[in-house]
Design a protein around this motif. Structure first.
Motif, PDB file in Angstrom:
ATOM      1  N   ARG A 166       1.071  -1.324  -0.232  1.00 42.11           N
ATOM      2  CA  ARG A 166      -0.046   0.027  -0.064  1.00 42.11           C
ATOM      3  C   ARG A 166       0.857   1.280  -0.158  1.00 42.11           C
ATOM      4  NH1 ARG A 166      -4.197  -1.408  -2.320  1.00 42.11           N
ATOM      5  NH2 ARG A 166      -5.089   0.528  -1.485  1.00 42.11           N
ATOM      6  N   LEU A 167       2.064   1.161   0.776  1.00 45.72           N
ATOM      7  CA  LEU A 167       2.918   2.304   0.540  1.00 45.72           C
ATOM      8  C   LEU A 167       3.314   2.741  -0.852  1.00 45.72           C
ATOM      9  CD1 LEU A 167       4.993   4.329   2.241  1.00 45.72           C
ATOM     10  CD2 LEU A 167       6.508   2.399   2.257  1.00 45.72           C
ATOM     11  N   VAL A 168       3.471   1.760  -1.666  1.00 45.31           N
ATOM     12  CA  VAL A 168       3.844   2.101  -2.916  1.00 45.31           C
ATOM     13  C   VAL A 168       2.979   2.798  -3.526  1.00 45.31           C
ATOM     14  CG1 VAL A 168       4.501   1.036  -5.402  1.00 45.31           C
ATOM     15  CG2 VAL A 168       5.718  -0.130  -3.099  1.00 45.31           C
ATOM     16  N   GLY A 169       1.908   2.493  -3.672  1.00 46.25           N
ATOM     17  CA  GLY A 169       0.667   3.157  -4.251  1.00 46.25           C
ATOM     18  C   GLY A 169       0.385   4.517  -3.540  1.00 46.25           C
ATOM     19  N   TYR A 170       0.468   4.778  -2.431  1.00 46.27           N
ATOM     20  CA  TYR A 170       0.511   5.955  -1.775  1.00 46.27           C
ATOM     21  C   TYR A 170       1.557   6.803  -2.142  1.00 46.27           C
ATOM     22  CZ  TYR A 170       1.114   9.658   2.123  1.00 46.27           C
ATOM     23  OH  TYR A 170       1.544  10.588   2.763  1.00 46.27           O
ATOM     24  N   LEU A 171       2.884   6.462  -2.208  1.00 46.84           N
ATOM     25  CA  LEU A 171       3.911   7.322  -2.805  1.00 46.84           C
ATOM     26  C   LEU A 171       3.763   7.628  -4.240  1.00 46.84           C
ATOM     27  CD1 LEU A 171       6.977   5.802  -0.898  1.00 46.84           C
ATOM     28  CD2 LEU A 171       5.547   7.754  -0.209  1.00 46.84           C
ATOM     29  N   ARG A 172       3.251   6.746  -5.057  1.00 47.73           N
ATOM     30  CA  ARG A 172       2.864   7.076  -6.572  1.00 47.73           C
ATOM     31  C   ARG A 172       2.074   8.108  -6.593  1.00 47.73           C
ATOM     32  NH1 ARG A 172       4.232   3.804 -10.442  1.00 47.73           N
ATOM     33  NH2 ARG A 172       3.643   5.691 -11.708  1.00 47.73           N
ATOM     34  N   GLU A 173       1.103   8.067  -5.746  1.00 48.18           N
ATOM     35  CA  GLU A 173       0.038   9.018  -5.648  1.00 48.18           C
ATOM     36  C   GLU A 173       0.323  10.575  -5.472  1.00 48.18           C
ATOM     37  OE1 GLU A 173      -3.302   7.781  -3.565  1.00 48.18           O
ATOM     38  OE2 GLU A 173      -3.972   6.096  -4.928  1.00 48.18           O
ATOM     39  N   LEU A 174       1.587  10.607  -4.812  1.00 50.93           N
ATOM     40  CA  LEU A 174       2.182  11.907  -4.380  1.00 50.93           C
ATOM     41  C   LEU A 174       3.018  12.396  -5.376  1.00 50.93           C
ATOM     42  CD1 LEU A 174       3.445  11.157  -0.821  1.00 50.93           C
ATOM     43  CD2 LEU A 174       1.502  12.169  -1.359  1.00 50.93           C
ATOM     44  N   GLY A 175       3.168  11.597  -6.586  1.00 54.27           N
ATOM     45  CA  GLY A 175       3.630  12.168  -7.857  1.00 54.27           C
ATOM     46  C   GLY A 175       5.037  11.726  -7.999  1.00 54.27           C
ATOM     47  N   TYR A 176       5.837  10.527  -7.272  1.00 53.39           N
ATOM     48  CA  TYR A 176       6.984  10.159  -7.564  1.00 53.39           C
ATOM     49  C   TYR A 176       6.860   9.047  -8.406  1.00 53.39           C
ATOM     50  CZ  TYR A 176       8.212  12.738  -3.083  1.00 53.39           C
ATOM     51  OH  TYR A 176       8.510  13.743  -2.255  1.00 53.39           O
ATOM     52  N   SER A 177       7.979   9.013  -9.253  1.00 51.57           N
ATOM     53  CA  SER A 177       8.089   7.784 -10.350  1.00 51.57           C
ATOM     54  C   SER A 177       8.180   6.337  -9.782  1.00 51.57           C
ATOM     55  CB  SER A 177       9.130   8.177 -11.149  1.00 51.57           C
ATOM     56  OG  SER A 177      10.209   7.824 -10.769  1.00 51.57           O
ATOM     57  N   ALA A 178       7.613   5.495 -10.750  1.00 51.44           N
ATOM     58  CA  ALA A 178       7.697   4.066 -10.089  1.00 51.44           C
ATOM     59  C   ALA A 178       9.375   3.796  -9.732  1.00 51.44           C
ATOM     60  CB  ALA A 178       7.465   3.361 -11.348  1.00 51.44           C
ATOM     61  N   LYS A 179      10.143   4.235 -10.615  1.00 51.18           N
ATOM     62  CA  LYS A 179      11.733   3.702 -10.229  1.00 51.18           C
ATOM     63  C   LYS A 179      11.926   4.733  -8.997  1.00 51.18           C
ATOM     64  CE  LYS A 179      13.633   2.860 -14.995  1.00 51.18           C
ATOM     65  NZ  LYS A 179      14.825   3.334 -15.694  1.00 51.18           N
ATOM     66  N   GLU A 180      11.801   5.841  -8.636  1.00 46.39           N
ATOM     67  CA  GLU A 180      11.993   6.574  -7.534  1.00 46.39           C
ATOM     68  C   GLU A 180      11.497   5.834  -6.371  1.00 46.39           C
ATOM     69  OE1 GLU A 180      12.260  11.203  -9.406  1.00 46.39           O
ATOM     70  OE2 GLU A 180      10.111  10.178  -8.515  1.00 46.39           O
TER      71      GLU A 180
END
Length: 701
Positions: free
Chosen positions: A542-556
């Protein structure tokens, strides 16, 4: 024939208001898509949906009376099956042609072509385009079958024998192509051109639609109905704003309520009403909820966001004298508010603490015991979290008290009537009981965040209890194998996980996630399932999805999360550091080298030495790398320890040249075991130095 506008309207009894918007959208989109797929409408055809309490309709512009004929090539069968050795048609081929309406005379027209590894016969033919009557009938049937009906009704037609299943009984069907009726049928109804307008305010009993283009305007003029859901909604918003301004207030912002009210009226008329000021002594959340949920009213707030004794009603009629409508709504709301006041007064006669023992008789879950047992677990987890946060005895004591009282309002009359107020009422009752403000806030906030975008608990005590409550839920349900599967999440565990993530990240809590998960499972009996790893994996996912929604790229995100950090407070700084590093010209080369180093080290059998013997550094490139690493690593580590992650990562850029030279000039897997071990140790140091902030290999292309 020139393309014209098509109108289809299904006139029914009052549709379920909470489903109307979706029903209208799907009815229009599905029917139009079917027409387009049959060639009766083009991709450029505009589609206008209509939905009111008693009708679903769609207007499609640019619909042809007949679809164009089209050429098709149909595979018949392999040549080996279709023709004899002499080239004559086999009975199988003749039978196939007959089924297609052809005979032996079509043989010269057949074409041979490879179909995979075998040669086959194909027949070119022209398929006549569907007529509008045929195509619309098909589109109607498909559309009615695909409507997202929440609950199907079964009713009988006028013959008294035929059963029909639909969301509500249907009474009329309109289908016009331009001004001509299209002969189709649905739900036991034959299409015509007449519909009904407003129950009370239509100018004529029936409205005969002249042509498809004038549907909305004719229905508005003769039927007193705003057919478009979107236009009706906008009109209600406009009237609400105007009426609120005239009263000096602001209507409550509730999109779902606005949609529901739009689905209840055909000709909206907003009226201002009042209730007695003494009801304002009741918590405004109670009054707002009862007005919205039970009466579909829009309470008015003052400039400070406080509830006033005024509210707005969206009426479905526009009488010259609206006083009777206003008075009726004011009389209707009074008993509702009186009930809320009675519940509030009665509840305050008993303290929250006096209700806690009775929680032992309230079942929480068949396999997890009562709410009383749950409270004890939440208290234990809250104490552990408070200790990990280093808040001292005061924080632990207040968190323990708030956790004890947090669920007590479940046994109050107000929450029994309005379950949505759990927690909120607990806060009010805690203050009335003389509990410290920090405890009252925590009781009120421990369910937060309740939904995506909701605010977090306002104080540290509230954060501790909210974390404990959500971790207890996750540990409890994962421990009995009730984790979410696919899109099914009956216990809202994804929402609980997101709440934990948001509090840890956004409040920058210096607390170990594994330690908190351990504390959560420690609160359960030893016989409870120990699903620590599953809960941690669930939270990281769930953290991965949350951080992606903040605008960070998949690689970051991948680079930072790959290290599985225990403390999430500094994830935003780590991500910012990775983004800054990735922008450096040296980043791509270093990321690729880091990936290469990782792959080499994975293949090492046995323990990897951590000591690099300088005396064995024979190659110039490995000596240079050793020296640069000795210079840069201490500085990078010091910056990391001071939590300047961006500077720590950027300091590594100076290693590009020596790293590139090392891989160009040095054979890592040397035949001499001592040399090989020494070079692997050097790479081990390099790998450790480069991957403290994030796994940089995840940035490689």
């Amino acid at each position: 024939m020139t393309a014209q506008t098509l109108l289809v309207e299904l006139f029914v009894e009052e549709l379920p208001p909470k489903a109307l918007k979706k029903l209208g959208e799907v009815f229009a989109a599905t029917l139009a898509e079917s027409l387009k797929s049959q060639g009766l409408a083009s991709a450029e055809s505009t589609v206008t949906p209509y939905a009111s309490p008693r009708r679903l309709a769609v207007q499609v512009r640019g619909v042809a009376a007949k679809a164009a004929d089209r050429s098709v090539q149909q595979k018949l069968m392999p040549v080996a099956v279709a023709l004899t050795a002499e080239g004559q048609p086999t009975p199988a081929l003749l039978k196939k042609l007959a089924a297609l309406g052809a005979d032996a005379s079509a043989l010269p027209q057949l074409k041979r072509a490879m179909d995979g590894k075998a040669e086959a016969l194909f027949l070119d033919s022209t398929v006549a385009g569907a007529t509008l009557a045929e195509g619309l009938q098909k589109a109607l049937d498909e559309t009615l079958a695909k409507l997202p009906i929440p609950k199907v009704m079964t009713y009988q037609l006028a013959d008294g024998w035929t059963d029909v299943k639909f969301v509500r009984p249907a009474h009329r069907l309109v289908a016009l192509h331009g001004s001509e009726v299209v002969p189709v049928a649905a739900l036991g109804l034959a299409a015509g051109r007449t519909t009904l307008g407003h129950r009370f305010e239509a100018a004529t009993p029936e409205v005969a639609i002249t042509d498809a283009d004038g549907y909305a305007s004719q229905l508005a003029e003769q039927g007193a109905v705003i057919a478009s859901f979107a236009e009706r909604r906008a009109e209600i918003q406009r009237q609400l704003a105007a009426a609120a301004k005239a009263q000096g207030g602001t209507p409550i912002d509730d999109e779902a309520l606005l949609d529901e009210v739009t689905a209840l009226v055909e000709r909206p008329n907003v009226l201002a009403c009042r209730f007695e000021p003494e009801f304002l002594d009741v918590p405004q959340e109670c009054l707002i909820l009862t007005m919205k949920a039970n009466q579909k009213y829009f309470p008015l707030l003052d400039e400070a966001g406080k509830l006033t004794n005024q509210f707005l009603v969206v009426s479905n009629i526009r009488p010259a004298d609206a006083s009777a409508v206003v008075g009726g709504n004011e009389r209707v709301v009074r008993p509702r508010l009186a009930d809320a006041k009675f519940f509030f007064d009665q509840d305050r006669k008993r303290s929250l603490e006096s209700r806690v023992p009775a929680l032992a008789k309230v079942v929480y879950h068949g396999k997890l015991g009562s709410q009383g047992e749950r409270v004890e677990r939440v208290m234990a987890i809250a104490r552990a979290v408070a200790q990990q946060l280093g808040g001292g005895e005061s924080l632990a004591r207040q968190a323990d008290r708030a956790a004890l009282l947090a669920k007590a309002d479940l046994l109050t009359d107000m929450v029994g009537e309005f379950p949505e107020l759990q927690g909120i009422m607990g806060g009010y009752y805690a203050r009335h009981d003389g509990e410290p403000e920090a405890v009252a806030f925590a009781v009120e906030d421990h369910y937060k965040p309740r939904f995506a975008g909701d605010e977090l608990p306002r104080n540290e005590v509230g954060v501790v209890v909210a974390l404990a409550d959500k971790l207890e839920t996750l540990a409890g349900l994962f421990g009995i194998g009730q984790q979410p599967t696919g899109d099914k999440d009956p216990f809202a565990l994804r929402r609980h996980a997101l709440g934990v993530i948001r509090m840890l990240v956004e409040r920058r809590l210096q607390v170990s996630l594994p330690a908190m998960v351990n504390a959560a499972f420690a609160a359960f009996p030893a016989s409870h399932g120990q699903a620590h790893a599953e809960v941690l994996n669930f939270l990281f996912d769930r953290l991965v999805g949350y951080l992606r929604e903040l605008g960070y790229s998949a690689k970051e995100v991948d680079a930072v999360v790959a290290l599985r950090p225990d403390i999430w407070a500094e994830l935003p700084q780590r991500l910012a550091a990775v983004r800054a590093f990735a922008a450096l010209p040296e980043a791509e080369s270093l990321a690729a080298a880091n990936k290469r180093v990782g792959n080499i080290l994975k293949k090492v059998e046995g323990a990897l030495s951590t000591e690099v013997r300088e005396s064995l550094l024979g190659e110039a490139a490995e000596r240079a790398l050793f020296e640069v690493l000795g210079s840069i690593q201490p500085r990078s580590d010091a910056l990391f320890d001071s939590r300047d992650y961006t500077a720590s990562l950027c300091a590594l850029a100076a290693m590009k040249a020596p790293v590139d030279a090392f891989f160009d000039d040095v054979m890592v897997n040397a035949e001499d075991p001592a040399l090989r071990a020494n070079r692997l140790a050097l790479l081990g140091r390099l790998h450790a130095a480069m991957n403290r902030v994030a796994d940089l290999s995840r940035l490689a292309s």
